[in-house]
Motif scaffolding. Structure first.
Motif: not given
Ligand code: FES
Lengths: 271, 144
Positions: A257, A261, A263-265, A267-268, A271, B3, B7-9, B11-12, B15-16
């Motif tokens: 996880l 996470l 990776k999500a940061y 990606d954000e 953008r 994915n 939207p990444p936020e 997902r974030r 995940l958090i």
């Protein structure tokens, strides 16, 4: 200079290792009795070799523990003034062994075997041997040995009465040993078991089938209590193992996880 | 990619939440053994005392009883002088016996012998017998 230091270090390590792996026998090896008799041929040296395979040797019981004398002094090792008592004659053997095995001696002396002492009846050495004495098991009760003096019928009855309990004792000893190996403090339980085993072995020196039968249930119940305590510890260990596994799985999952996470940061940010 | 549809936020956020949940479970798992170690023990308290009627311990004689879950013995050594000891031999754990004629305790397993106060007199026992505090109250002996 440095080489000398390295050599010294190596020697100390070797000594430490030896001290760790050497059994209690090491202490017994030092005596003058063994130094002298160990090298002698025939009758005088033979006891040393037999003794080396014995339960006595394993527990650090050496020549002088039974025969007396001074194990540190060549000249006076066998001097009666230093307590040397030499070899006991047949009838004196139960008293000789009974100096340590008090309880067994007591029950033996009251038994049919004990009453026949001096009249051709057996004493300790008849069944247990002398120097090569092993840890006693019900195998000592067998047709070859018992029929040297009488028929096997009653002996067989005693054997069948003790075999089951003795097996329970042996199993328990193994499982406590296994618990001890994984770091559980089993001293107290092992002490209780030892005490029970000793009492039980005393009991069948009475060679009284009825007595053995009537008391066996009581012993089995006491053994059962120790077994339950051991089983509770084993259960606890199994539970810990299970929970340990769950924690490891959670840690792995947490790691995955955290990666996602991260990776999500990214990606954000992209953008 | 699949994915990209979320939207990444979001997902974030998801995940958090998941990570905090796992963190909380792990923290609980880590503190459980610590708590178990620190928590007061259930069952027999260390302070448990045993009371024995005085007439059960004859002069020069003993009485065996269970003290805090272990075999123990109380001896009236001299008139009115009581000594309480563990009855478990310090060698391999057999139960000791009182020999009145010798005035000693003896272990039936390997003949370890102990004085009335529990010191080793002979044989293999490596340590003296542990003794317990005794007090006499009227017709009772209180141990512990
Ligand atoms: S157990 Fe008491 S002397 Fe060995």
């Amino acid at each position: 200079m440095r080489e000398a230091n390295v050599m010294l270090l190596a020697k100390s390590c070797l000594l430490l290792l030896l001290a760790l792996v050497a059994p209690g026998v090491l202490f017994a090896e030092e005596t003058v009795c063994i130094q002298c008799h160990g090298g002698q041929p025939g009758r005088l040296g033979e006891p040393v070799n037999l003794w080396r395979q014995s339960v006595h040797a394993v527990n650090g019981i050496s020549c002088h523990s039974c025969h007396g004398g001074d194990p540190t002094d060549f000249a006076n090792a066998m001097s009666p003034a230093r307590g040397f008592i030499g070899v006991p004659k047949g009838e004196a053997i139960p008293d000789f062994c009974g100096r340590c095995h008090v309880g067994v001696r007591e029950d033996y002396l009251q038994s049919a075997h004990g009453e026949a002492l001096g009249l051709g009846g057996p004493q300790c050495v008849t069944c247990h041997g002398n120097h090569a004495v092993r840890l006693a098991t019900p195998d000592l009760i067998n047709p070859q040995d018992c029929t040297r003096c009488h028929d096997y019928g009653r002996a067989d009855e005693i054997k069948s009465a003790v075999v089951e309990t003795d097996r329970m004792i042996a199993d328990l000893e193994h499982s406590l040993e296994a618990l001890h190996r994984v770091g559980i403090a089993t001293k107290e339980m092992r002490g209780e078991l030892f005490s029970l085993r000793n009492d039980f072995h005393r009991l069948f020196h009475s060679v009284d089938v009825e007595k053995v039968r009537s008391q066996t249930a009581d012993y089995q119940q006491k053994l059962g209590k120790i077994r339950n305590r051991g089983a509770a510890i084993e259960e606890e260990l199994a539970r810990r193992k299970l929970w340990g596994g769950v924690v490891v799985a959670l840690l792995v999952l947490g790691g995955i996880l955290a990666m996602l996470l991260h990776k999500a940061y990214l990606d954000e940010e992209r953008r | 990619m699949e994915n990209d549809r979320i939207p990444p936020e979001r997902r974030r956020f998801f995940l958090i939440i998941m990570l905090s949940g796992i963190g909380a479970v792990l923290a609980a798992a880590a503190s459980w053994p610590v708590w178990q170690y620190l928590a007061p023990r259930k069952g027999v308290g260390e302070k448990e005392k045993v009371t024995i009627p005085r007439d059960q311990v004859p002069l020069g004689g003993t009485h065996f009883f269970t003290f805090r879950g272990h075999p123990a013995v109380v001896l009236q050594e001299k008139a009115g002088v009581f000594i309480a000891l563990t009855a478990v031999c310090t060698h391999l754990g057999c139960i000791i016996k009182w020999l009145p004629e010798k005035g000693e305790f003896e272990c039936p397993c390997h003949a370890g012998s102990f004085s009335p106060t529990g010191t080793v007199l002979g044989g293999p026992p490596p340590k003296p017998l542990e003794s317990y505090p005794v007090s006499v109250q009227d017709d009772s002996i209180v141990i512990g």
